[in-house]
Design an enzyme around this catalytic site. Structure first.
Site, PDB file in Angstrom:
ATOM      1  N   CYS A   2      21.794  78.756 -40.570  1.00 22.47           N
ATOM      2  CA  CYS A   2      22.142  79.868 -39.681  1.00 22.47           C
ATOM      3  C   CYS A   2      20.964  80.252 -38.780  1.00 22.47           C
ATOM      4  O   CYS A   2      19.814  80.043 -39.142  1.00 22.47           O
ATOM      5  CB  CYS A   2      22.517  81.085 -40.503  1.00 22.47           C
ATOM      6  SG  CYS A   2      23.744  80.762 -41.762  1.00 22.47           S
ATOM      7  N   ARG A  27      19.982  73.650 -35.424  1.00 17.40           N
ATOM      8  CA  ARG A  27      19.838  73.938 -36.855  1.00 17.40           C
ATOM      9  C   ARG A  27      21.122  73.654 -37.628  1.00 17.40           C
ATOM     10  O   ARG A  27      21.096  73.582 -38.846  1.00 17.40           O
ATOM     11  CB  ARG A  27      19.442  75.402 -37.053  1.00 17.40           C
ATOM     12  CG  ARG A  27      18.112  75.737 -36.408  1.00 17.40           C
ATOM     13  CD  ARG A  27      17.858  77.209 -36.507  1.00 17.40           C
ATOM     14  NE  ARG A  27      17.689  77.612 -37.887  1.00 17.40           N
ATOM     15  CZ  ARG A  27      16.536  77.644 -38.531  1.00 17.40           C
ATOM     16  NH1 ARG A  27      15.448  77.273 -37.912  1.00 17.40           N
ATOM     17  NH2 ARG A  27      16.463  78.037 -39.775  1.00 17.40           N
ATOM     18  N   TRP A  78      26.338  78.976 -40.534  1.00 18.42           N
ATOM     19  CA  TRP A  78      26.654  77.736 -41.260  1.00 18.42           C
ATOM     20  C   TRP A  78      27.307  78.197 -42.546  1.00 18.42           C
ATOM     21  O   TRP A  78      26.667  78.840 -43.389  1.00 18.42           O
ATOM     22  CB  TRP A  78      25.358  76.974 -41.528  1.00 18.42           C
ATOM     23  CG  TRP A  78      25.520  75.573 -42.003  1.00 18.42           C
ATOM     24  CD1 TRP A  78      25.753  74.472 -41.245  1.00 18.42           C
ATOM     25  CD2 TRP A  78      25.424  75.103 -43.354  1.00 18.42           C
ATOM     26  NE1 TRP A  78      25.812  73.354 -42.035  1.00 18.42           N
ATOM     27  CE2 TRP A  78      25.615  73.699 -43.331  1.00 18.42           C
ATOM     28  CE3 TRP A  78      25.201  75.717 -44.590  1.00 18.42           C
ATOM     29  CZ2 TRP A  78      25.591  72.921 -44.483  1.00 18.42           C
ATOM     30  CZ3 TRP A  78      25.176  74.941 -45.734  1.00 18.42           C
ATOM     31  CH2 TRP A  78      25.371  73.561 -45.672  1.00 18.42           C
ATOM     32  N   ASN A 104      20.729  85.810 -42.382  1.00 20.40           N
ATOM     33  CA  ASN A 104      20.554  84.461 -42.933  1.00 20.40           C
ATOM     34  C   ASN A 104      20.153  84.619 -44.388  1.00 20.40           C
ATOM     35  O   ASN A 104      19.437  85.555 -44.733  1.00 20.40           O
ATOM     36  CB  ASN A 104      19.409  83.730 -42.215  1.00 20.40           C
ATOM     37  CG  ASN A 104      19.760  83.341 -40.807  1.00 20.40           C
ATOM     38  OD1 ASN A 104      20.911  83.484 -40.388  1.00 20.40           O
ATOM     39  ND2 ASN A 104      18.788  82.852 -40.074  1.00 20.40           N
ATOM     40  N   GLY A 105      20.574  83.681 -45.224  1.00 19.37           N
ATOM     41  CA  GLY A 105      20.210  83.757 -46.638  1.00 19.37           C
ATOM     42  C   GLY A 105      21.436  84.044 -47.493  1.00 19.37           C
ATOM     43  O   GLY A 105      22.566  83.923 -47.024  1.00 19.37           O
ATOM     44  N   GLU A 485      14.344  55.522 -46.778  1.00 21.68           N
ATOM     45  CA  GLU A 485      14.348  56.299 -45.533  1.00 21.68           C
ATOM     46  C   GLU A 485      15.225  55.623 -44.468  1.00 21.68           C
ATOM     47  O   GLU A 485      15.952  56.290 -43.729  1.00 21.68           O
ATOM     48  CB  GLU A 485      12.903  56.500 -45.041  1.00 21.68           C
ATOM     49  CG  GLU A 485      12.757  57.237 -43.718  1.00 21.68           C
ATOM     50  CD  GLU A 485      13.344  58.648 -43.704  1.00 21.68           C
ATOM     51  OE1 GLU A 485      13.718  59.179 -44.761  1.00 21.68           O
ATOM     52  OE2 GLU A 485      13.457  59.200 -42.596  1.00 21.68           O
ATOM     53  N   LYS A 489      18.423  57.440 -42.728  1.00 20.43           N
ATOM     54  CA  LYS A 489      18.573  57.624 -41.275  1.00 20.43           C
ATOM     55  C   LYS A 489      19.930  57.111 -40.825  1.00 20.43           C
ATOM     56  O   LYS A 489      20.631  57.760 -40.068  1.00 20.43           O
ATOM     57  CB  LYS A 489      17.479  56.883 -40.490  1.00 20.43           C
ATOM     58  CG  LYS A 489      16.121  57.506 -40.435  1.00 20.43           C
ATOM     59  CD  LYS A 489      16.012  58.785 -39.652  1.00 20.43           C
ATOM     60  CE  LYS A 489      16.288  60.005 -40.494  1.00 20.43           C
ATOM     61  NZ  LYS A 489      15.262  60.567 -41.310  1.00 20.43           N
ATOM     62  N   GLU A 492      22.990  59.335 -42.215  1.00 20.86           N
ATOM     63  CA  GLU A 492      23.161  60.707 -41.748  1.00 20.86           C
ATOM     64  C   GLU A 492      23.614  60.790 -40.299  1.00 20.86           C
ATOM     65  O   GLU A 492      24.323  61.726 -39.933  1.00 20.86           O
ATOM     66  CB  GLU A 492      21.915  61.556 -41.989  1.00 20.86           C
ATOM     67  CG  GLU A 492      20.706  61.168 -41.188  1.00 20.86           C
ATOM     68  CD  GLU A 492      19.484  62.008 -41.531  1.00 20.86           C
ATOM     69  OE1 GLU A 492      19.631  63.175 -41.901  1.00 20.86           O
ATOM     70  OE2 GLU A 492      18.368  61.484 -41.421  1.00 20.86           O
ATOM     71  N   HIS A 508      20.539  44.282 -60.595  1.00 23.94           N
ATOM     72  CA  HIS A 508      20.917  45.139 -61.721  1.00 23.94           C
ATOM     73  C   HIS A 508      22.186  45.922 -61.411  1.00 23.94           C
ATOM     74  O   HIS A 508      22.460  46.939 -62.055  1.00 23.94           O
ATOM     75  CB  HIS A 508      19.763  46.074 -62.072  1.00 23.94           C
ATOM     76  CG  HIS A 508      18.544  45.325 -62.522  1.00 23.94           C
ATOM     77  ND1 HIS A 508      18.448  44.751 -63.759  1.00 23.94           N
ATOM     78  CD2 HIS A 508      17.401  45.010 -61.863  1.00 23.94           C
ATOM     79  CE1 HIS A 508      17.275  44.138 -63.867  1.00 23.94           C
ATOM     80  NE2 HIS A 508      16.629  44.270 -62.721  1.00 23.94           N
ATOM     81  N   LYS A 607      19.404  71.583 -39.985  1.00 16.32           N
ATOM     82  CA  LYS A 607      18.012  71.160 -39.811  1.00 16.32           C
ATOM     83  C   LYS A 607      17.122  71.694 -40.922  1.00 16.32           C
ATOM     84  O   LYS A 607      16.204  71.033 -41.365  1.00 16.32           O
ATOM     85  CB  LYS A 607      17.500  71.633 -38.445  1.00 16.32           C
ATOM     86  CG  LYS A 607      16.081  71.205 -38.121  1.00 16.32           C
ATOM     87  CD  LYS A 607      15.963  69.696 -38.024  1.00 16.32           C
ATOM     88  CE  LYS A 607      14.551  69.209 -37.820  1.00 16.32           C
ATOM     89  NZ  LYS A 607      14.424  67.783 -38.208  1.00 16.32           N
TER      90      LYS A 607
HETATM   91  C1  F6R Z   1      16.709  63.783 -42.987  1.00 14.05           C
HETATM   92  C2  F6R Z   1      16.176  65.130 -43.033  1.00 14.05           C
HETATM   93  C3  F6R Z   1      16.246  65.875 -44.314  1.00 14.05           C
HETATM   94  C4  F6R Z   1      14.963  66.702 -44.506  1.00 14.05           C
HETATM   95  C5  F6R Z   1      15.085  67.580 -45.758  1.00 14.05           C
HETATM   96  C6  F6R Z   1      13.806  68.324 -46.036  1.00 14.05           C
HETATM   97  O1  F6R Z   1      16.510  63.201 -41.743  1.00 14.05           O
HETATM   98  O2  F6R Z   1      15.712  65.645 -42.056  1.00 14.05           O
HETATM   99  O3  F6R Z   1      16.455  65.027 -45.389  1.00 14.05           O
HETATM  100  O4  F6R Z   1      13.889  65.844 -44.609  1.00 14.05           O
HETATM  101  O5  F6R Z   1      16.139  68.479 -45.594  1.00 14.05           O
HETATM  102  O6  F6R Z   1      13.452  69.134 -44.965  1.00 14.05           O
HETATM  103  P1  F6R Z   1      12.003  69.683 -44.788  1.00 14.05           P
HETATM  104  O7  F6R Z   1      11.110  68.550 -44.501  1.00 14.05           O
HETATM  105  O8  F6R Z   1      12.088  70.643 -43.644  1.00 14.05           O
HETATM  106  O9  F6R Z   1      11.640  70.352 -46.079  1.00 14.05           O
END
Ligand code: F6R
Length: 612
Positions: A2, A27, A78, A104-105, A485, A489, A492, A508, A607
């Site tokens: 949010c 976000r 959100w 927010n929260g 990773e 990528k 997502e 396995h 985000k």
């Molecule tokens: C993936 C991504 C998320 C963040 C995760 C942690 O591309 O961005 O997996 O890495 O939500 O976020 P931070 O780094 O802000 O703690």
């Protein structure tokens, strides 16, 4: 997640609030709303994009009203408590309809509070915890919004970043925070508040980062800061070190692409002033430990979530190989609930781009409670984790707007590498090795640039695989977390089901899934373990799975065995995950683009994950 914006000043509040919300769109959200004061309270909500809210506001409110309005609050929601509907969108009103609140929260005791208020005759029109808080503030209101907010917040369990306005005091707004950030921007005859500096930076670079349990009365020409008990507190004014342009697309089709291409520059900023060739070490002023203190650390615990967790996994190798320090990696949510064993000579390192991730923050608090020294590796200056850890290193990668983390990841790797170098030089790492590493780190921006020069070639390879339904990513050693990773990528942003595995794990279980329609991305840079991964590639081929490799340029084995090869420059083992991941970021981006995905705001993702 949010987003909050609030404005009071001499300008048109409605325009400023809506453009602030647009800057927070990255976000992740599913509805939006606005409340303004101008002769009374006006509120509007919309499900979907901020543009839908803007269309509604500019249709329903007269131009005269809009241009004369000077105070308001706005929100992108959100959904947590209740689906994304207009009724559930913020701002919420109290029972009298004269107080509006954005939040927010999560109010954890909202159900008890709601029952109590309902028994007293309150009626609610949403499923949200926020509306309960709005009503509670209304209960406490006797003409002074500040004391009403303080009184209500003292009843609340959970987290909040809030902004409230009321008809009776149309010259102010009251904001507060606990666990959910609020930044106050101090302009000339205007004050703008937001949950994130990117909504403020177009107006001013002078900001106050609120602390937990701070409450503030915001007026156009000043701020009165209190704590939740209504006692004055003082907080320093900080400067935002980037400008509004840094948070714009700058000609790129997506923020993610811009941020991928910004990496050479971001990495230069991460390194700037931090390499000490004289001592063959790193200068990390935020990590203010003496050599003796560093030498006494017995273990490093690296904590994070998602992409930051993958950076932590690579950090483990750095600390073990360079600093001769035992290192453990902890998924932050697991760490906070598992009752982990922590010693006073442990250094816990919380890795978080946003510095606000709920689980990572809780892990920081748990590690502190148990007596560890705790450091943060964050990108967002003034973020909660950065402030709570005290010790730490900022990434200086600039604002990351694309939901999928790219430049923050590569900067995290460099920070962790420099930390390991610094610790190593206080322990077993020789001057010669330290110097060689410094020289290599200096080369990183150019190495990444070389990967990016292959953008077109990677796009062509991506086109061949963009229709895949499933994908495997495999690697070993430093390239094992890189495989995780790469898979993250791809999944997502393109919604292709992608799994990252240690190459040795294939047999396995996962190999059962391989066939001609399940491609495998094999990470084959010329580092220890490559020969064995090549063996695993042969096993994939025997099941007819097409294999794309990320390999060191000119690698004949990779070219001979694999369908397609994305070449990356030769590096040391330490830097191999960095160049490999950049190539996979570009690959994932092109696959997602060809599939027509919403790259900067993938479905269901936010985000900054500030709730569990
Ligand atoms: C993936 C991504 C998320 C963040 C995760 C942690 O591309 O961005 O997996 O890495 O939500 O976020 P931070 O780094 O802000 O703690």
């Amino acid at each position: 997640m949010c987003g909050i914006v609030g404005y009071i000043g001499e300008d048109k509040a409605v325009d400023i609030l809506l453009s602030g919300l647009k800057r927070l769109e990255y976000r992740g959200y599913d509805s939006a709303g606005i409340a303004v004061l101008n002769g009374g309270m006006q509120v509007s909500h919309a499900v979907g994009k901020v543009q839908q809210l803007a269309d509604r506001v500019y249709r329903d409110w007269t131009p005269e009203f809009i241009s004369a309005t000077r105070l308001g609050i706005a929100h992108t929601r959100w959904a947590t408590h209740g689906p994304p509907t207009e009724n559930n969108a913020h701002p919420h009103l109290d029972q009298s309809g004269r107080i509006a609140l954005v939040h927010n929260g999560i109010i954890e005791n909202y159900s008890d509070l709601r029952q109590r208020l309902a028994a007293e005759g309150h009626t609610f029109s949403s499923d949200t915890d926020t509306e309960v808080l709005a009503h509670l503030i209304g209960e406490y209101f006797d003409g002074d919004l500040l004391s009403a907010v303080c009184g209500a917040l003292r009843q609340v369990e959970g987290t909040f970043g809030i902004a409230a306005i009321c008809v009776e005091q149309s010259d102010r707004m009251v904001v507060a925070r606990r666990g959910s950030p609020i930044v106050i921007g101090l302009g000339d005859q205007e004050t703008i508040v937001a949950s994130d500096a990117s909504a403020i930076v177009a107006h001013t670079d002078q900001v106050i980062y609120m602390d937990d349990d701070d409450v503030a009365v915001i007026e156009r020409d000043g701020v009165d800061l209190r704590n939740i008990h209504n006692v004055p507190v003082s907080r320093q004014v900080s400067r935002i070190e980037w400008d509004a342009k840094a948070a714009e697309k700058g000609g790129f089709e997506h923020f993610m692409l811009k941020e991928i291409f910004e990496q050479p520059e971001a990495l230069r900023n991460t390194i700037r002033g931090r390499l000490d060739l004289g001592r063959a070490s790193a200068i990390l002023s935020g990590l203010s430990l003496t050599s003796r203190e560093m030498a006494e650390i017995q273990r490093v615990v690296l904590m994070g979530c998602g992409t930051s967790l993958h950076a932590a996994m690579i950090g483990e190798y750095f600390f073990e190989d360079l600093a001769d320090l035992p290192a453990d990696v902890e998924q932050a949510a697991e760490f906070r609930y598992r009752n982990p064993i922590i010693h006073s000579r442990d250094l816990a390192v919380a890795i978080s781009q946003s510095g606000e991730t709920a689980d990572t923050l809780a892990a920081v608090r748990e590690a502190k409670n148990k007596g560890a020294l705790v450091a943060g590796v964050c990108n967002v200056v003034g973020s909660t984790i950065a402030r709570e850890t005290g010790l730490g290193v900022y990434l200086h990668a600039g604002p990351e707007i694309g939901v999928a983390s790219t430049k923050a990841f590569t900067s995290q790797l460099l920070v962790l590498l420099m930390m390991a170098l610094k610790f190593g030089r206080c322990r077993r790492l020789s001057r010669q090795s330290g110097e060689a590493l410094c020289r290599e780190i200096e080369q990183v921006p150019d190495l990444v640039q070389q990967v990016l020069q292959r953008n077109q070639q990677i796009a062509e390879i991506a086109a061949k695989y963009s229709a895949a339904r499933d994908f495997f990513f495999v690697g070993r050693g430093y390239l094992y977390p890189a495989a995780l990773e790469g898979a993250l990528k791809l999944k997502e942003i393109s919604y292709i089901h992608a799994e990252g595995y240690h190459a040795a794990e294939l047999k396995h279980g996962p190999i059962a899934l391989l066939h001609a329609d399940v491609p495998v991305m094999a990470l084959l840079c010329d580092v220890p373990g490559k020969e064995k991964t090549l063996g695993n590639v042969e096993e994939c081929k025997a099941r007819h799975a097409p294999v794309v490799a990320v390999a060191t340029e000119g690698d004949r084995d990779a070219i001979r065995i694999c369908e397609d090869v994305i070449e990356v420059p030769r590096t040391s083992t330490y830097l191999s995950p960095l160049v490999t991941v950049v190539a996979m970021q570009v690959f994932a981006y092109h696959v997602a683009r060809l599939r027509g995905c919403e790259i900067d705001q993938p479905r269901n993702l936010a985000k900054s994950v500030t709730v569990e």
